[in-house]
Design a protein around this motif. Structure first.
Motif, PDB file in Angstrom:
ATOM      1  N   TYR A  47       0.864  -1.125   0.147  1.00 54.98           N
ATOM      2  CA  TYR A  47      -0.059   0.028   0.050  1.00 54.98           C
ATOM      3  C   TYR A  47       0.786   1.300   0.358  1.00 54.98           C
ATOM      4  O   TYR A  47       0.414   2.125   0.635  1.00 54.98           O
ATOM      5  CB  TYR A  47      -0.853  -0.094   1.122  1.00 54.98           C
ATOM      6  N   ARG A  48       1.985   1.301  -0.709  1.00 53.77           N
ATOM      7  CA  ARG A  48       2.694   2.468  -0.879  1.00 53.77           C
ATOM      8  C   ARG A  48       2.231   3.055  -1.919  1.00 53.77           C
ATOM      9  O   ARG A  48       1.631   2.373  -2.669  1.00 53.77           O
ATOM     10  CB  ARG A  48       4.373   1.871  -0.987  1.00 53.77           C
ATOM     11  N   PRO A  49       2.733   4.480  -2.354  1.00 54.48           N
ATOM     12  CA  PRO A  49       2.323   5.132  -3.512  1.00 54.48           C
ATOM     13  C   PRO A  49       2.773   4.577  -4.729  1.00 54.48           C
ATOM     14  O   PRO A  49       3.786   3.979  -5.059  1.00 54.48           O
ATOM     15  CB  PRO A  49       2.974   6.613  -3.333  1.00 54.48           C
ATOM     16  N   THR A  50       1.893   4.660  -5.822  1.00 53.20           N
ATOM     17  CA  THR A  50       2.085   4.233  -7.061  1.00 53.20           C
ATOM     18  C   THR A  50       2.653   5.141  -8.107  1.00 53.20           C
ATOM     19  O   THR A  50       3.127   4.806  -9.149  1.00 53.20           O
ATOM     20  CB  THR A  50       0.884   3.382  -7.552  1.00 53.20           C
ATOM     21  N   GLN A  59       4.790   4.480 -11.549  1.00 56.49           N
ATOM     22  CA  GLN A  59       4.273   4.779 -12.909  1.00 56.49           C
ATOM     23  C   GLN A  59       4.768   5.798 -13.728  1.00 56.49           C
ATOM     24  O   GLN A  59       5.055   5.505 -15.014  1.00 56.49           O
ATOM     25  CB  GLN A  59       2.384   5.248 -12.689  1.00 56.49           C
ATOM     26  N   GLN A  60       5.235   6.940 -13.293  1.00 56.49           N
ATOM     27  CA  GLN A  60       6.072   7.893 -13.817  1.00 56.49           C
ATOM     28  C   GLN A  60       7.343   7.459 -14.561  1.00 56.49           C
ATOM     29  O   GLN A  60       7.753   7.447 -15.565  1.00 56.49           O
ATOM     30  CB  GLN A  60       6.097   9.322 -13.016  1.00 56.49           C
ATOM     31  N   TRP A  94      11.400   5.310 -18.055  1.00 58.42           N
ATOM     32  CA  TRP A  94      12.634   4.677 -17.933  1.00 58.42           C
ATOM     33  C   TRP A  94      13.314   3.927 -19.292  1.00 58.42           C
ATOM     34  O   TRP A  94      14.396   3.683 -19.415  1.00 58.42           O
ATOM     35  CB  TRP A  94      12.344   3.557 -16.756  1.00 58.42           C
ATOM     36  N   TYR A  95      12.400   3.473 -19.941  1.00 63.04           N
ATOM     37  CA  TYR A  95      12.605   2.589 -21.216  1.00 63.04           C
ATOM     38  C   TYR A  95      13.134   3.492 -22.231  1.00 63.04           C
ATOM     39  O   TYR A  95      13.497   3.069 -23.450  1.00 63.04           O
ATOM     40  CB  TYR A  95      11.460   1.750 -21.884  1.00 63.04           C
ATOM     41  N   ASP A  96      13.113   4.858 -22.275  1.00 69.01           N
ATOM     42  CA  ASP A  96      13.633   5.946 -23.182  1.00 69.01           C
ATOM     43  C   ASP A  96      14.815   6.421 -22.797  1.00 69.01           C
ATOM     44  O   ASP A  96      15.081   7.143 -21.559  1.00 69.01           O
ATOM     45  CB  ASP A  96      12.624   6.948 -23.195  1.00 69.01           C
ATOM     46  N   PRO A  97      16.067   6.111 -23.437  1.00 64.23           N
ATOM     47  CA  PRO A  97      17.245   6.554 -22.786  1.00 64.23           C
ATOM     48  C   PRO A  97      17.678   8.117 -22.746  1.00 64.23           C
ATOM     49  O   PRO A  97      18.323   8.495 -21.777  1.00 64.23           O
ATOM     50  CB  PRO A  97      18.270   5.909 -23.933  1.00 64.23           C
ATOM     51  N   ALA A  98      17.063   8.800 -23.442  1.00 61.69           N
ATOM     52  CA  ALA A  98      17.125  10.272 -23.575  1.00 61.69           C
ATOM     53  C   ALA A  98      16.564  10.675 -22.181  1.00 61.69           C
ATOM     54  O   ALA A  98      17.110  11.599 -21.534  1.00 61.69           O
ATOM     55  CB  ALA A  98      16.406  10.898 -24.775  1.00 61.69           C
ATOM     56  N   ARG A  99      15.364  10.290 -21.715  1.00 59.89           N
ATOM     57  CA  ARG A  99      14.591  10.882 -20.544  1.00 59.89           C
ATOM     58  C   ARG A  99      15.191   9.844 -19.438  1.00 59.89           C
ATOM     59  O   ARG A  99      15.520  10.859 -18.445  1.00 59.89           O
ATOM     60  CB  ARG A  99      13.191  10.480 -20.703  1.00 59.89           C
ATOM     61  N   GLY A 142       8.318   3.677  -3.446  1.00 51.07           N
ATOM     62  CA  GLY A 142       7.422   2.660  -4.348  1.00 51.07           C
ATOM     63  C   GLY A 142       8.382   2.321  -5.444  1.00 51.07           C
ATOM     64  O   GLY A 142       7.723   1.621  -6.605  1.00 51.07           O
ATOM     65  N   LEU A 143       9.736   2.617  -5.562  1.00 52.97           N
ATOM     66  CA  LEU A 143      10.415   2.293  -6.857  1.00 52.97           C
ATOM     67  C   LEU A 143      11.512   1.163  -6.587  1.00 52.97           C
ATOM     68  O   LEU A 143      12.129   1.179  -5.693  1.00 52.97           O
ATOM     69  CB  LEU A 143      11.502   3.673  -7.162  1.00 52.97           C
ATOM     70  N   PRO A 144      11.329   0.217  -7.488  1.00 54.07           N
ATOM     71  CA  PRO A 144      12.336  -1.001  -7.365  1.00 54.07           C
ATOM     72  C   PRO A 144      13.863  -0.553  -7.349  1.00 54.07           C
ATOM     73  O   PRO A 144      13.789   0.447  -8.311  1.00 54.07           O
ATOM     74  CB  PRO A 144      11.672  -1.859  -8.545  1.00 54.07           C
ATOM     75  N   HIS A 145      14.505  -1.075  -6.890  1.00 54.23           N
ATOM     76  CA  HIS A 145      15.946  -0.651  -6.792  1.00 54.23           C
ATOM     77  C   HIS A 145      16.590  -1.132  -8.026  1.00 54.23           C
ATOM     78  O   HIS A 145      17.637  -0.301  -8.501  1.00 54.23           O
ATOM     79  CB  HIS A 145      16.858  -1.538  -5.852  1.00 54.23           C
TER      80      HIS A 145
END
Length: 325
Positions: free
Chosen positions: A110-113, A117-118, A123-128, A245-248
């Motif tokens: 129940y941590r923030p999502t 999501q952001q 994350w899959y875009d190298p530039a961003r 809520g971010l995976p390492h």
């Protein structure tokens, strides 16, 4: 015995919690409804309370054991638990490589999502992803400017760094990262910055020649203190990622082939500003591991390091998400 519920405990935001513990040669257990550690004192056993609602990280060193009940209550309070070797420097692990620490995160669904999501959105875009990494590095240089200046003003530290040389190093780094085309180039710039900061720090305390030893190889006192202090920063970084809520594994710069890369990314925001100078200052003073550890903890708390980490990750998440793909 009736166990407490999370709702019965006064909630203290992780960024406002004051305590990090390193424990060795003791047993952590639940006693009378409280999490305590028991340490032998001759023929007696003394019990000390751990204020879990006001604790961020517990490092378990040599000769420690912990009960299932204690782990359960620590998890309810959102405390990260790490197993390490003597002096806070990990020498073994249960699940990773021999020189890595293992962080056991409280399992709450129940941590923030919103930040995950952001993060997943860019994350899959190298530039961003590069943009997020640049935000981390900008926060890093801001922390160095702010806290190296404070250290230099305190005569007890004997930290006489050259402001002009530091500004030159940081200015060049900031200009170079603005034009980096990818994270590989950014990593090269970061390596140059770190090498220059080691040189300036050693000079500021008149340490003499210094060469950074590989992690876990020991070496001189400054190297040992750096290993020790960096893991305190890693503990806070792991906390920041868990709170949001971010995976390492969602790193933006370091260790994309390892699960803990994001922890290294976040820790870099404060390591050079707070851990590095304290390591050299303590080495020159002849501090013990315990004295150095306390000086680092004091510096991290006074600088509101966890707040800074969380705010920087939030900013990177928002700004990288908004950037054009």
């Amino acid at each position: 015995m009736d166990y407490f519920k999370p709702s019965e405990m006064k909630t203290i935001m992780h960024s406002k919690r004051a305590n990090m513990y390193y424990l060795e040669y003791c047993r952590i257990l639940v006693n009378g409804g409280r999490v305590e550690f028991a340490a032998e004192a001759g023929r007696k056993i003394n019990y000390y309370n751990i204020p879990i609602a006001n604790t961020t990280v517990i490092l378990l060193g040599n000769g420690t054991s912990i009960t299932q009940a204690a782990v359960r209550d620590l998890a309810k309070a959102g405390v990260l638990i790490g197993f390490c070797g003597g002096g806070g420097v990990p020498l073994f692990s249960a699940m990773e490589q021999d020189t890595d620490i293992v962080w056991f995160c409280p399992q709450s669904e129940y941590r923030p999502t919103q930040y995950l999501q952001q993060w997943a959105g860019f994350w899959y875009d190298p530039a961003r992803r590069l943009k997020a990494a640049n935000i981390f590095q900008t926060a890093r240089t801001a922390m160095i400017r702010k806290h190296w200046s404070k250290l230099a003003k305190d005569p007890e530290n004997c930290f006489d760094h050259n402001d002009r040389q530091l500004e030159q190093v940081l200015d060049i780094f900031e200009k170079n990262i603005d034009v980096c085309a990818d994270t590989e180039n950014l990593l090269l710039e970061e390596a140059r910055l770190t090498k220059n900061l080691y040189r300036l720090t050693a000079k500021a305390v008149e340490y003499g020649s210094f060469e950074r030893a590989k992690r876990g190889e020991g070496g001189d006192s400054a190297n040992r203190f750096l290993d020790h202090g960096n893991y305190l920063a890693y503990g806070l970084a792991a906390t920041a990622a868990w709170v949001l809520g971010l995976p390492h594994g969602f790193s933006v710069l370091h260790g994309k082939t390892r699960r803990g890369g994001l922890v290294f990314d976040i820790a870099d925001i404060v390591k050079d500003a707070l851990i590095m100078p304290n390591a050299f200052i303590s080495a020159m003073r002849g501090d013990t591991e315990q004295q150095f550890r306390q000086s680092c903890i004091d510096a991290l708390v006074q600088a509101e390091a966890l707040d800074t980490m969380i705010d920087t990750v939030k900013l990177a998440s928002i700004e990288a998400s908004r950037a054009e793909a």
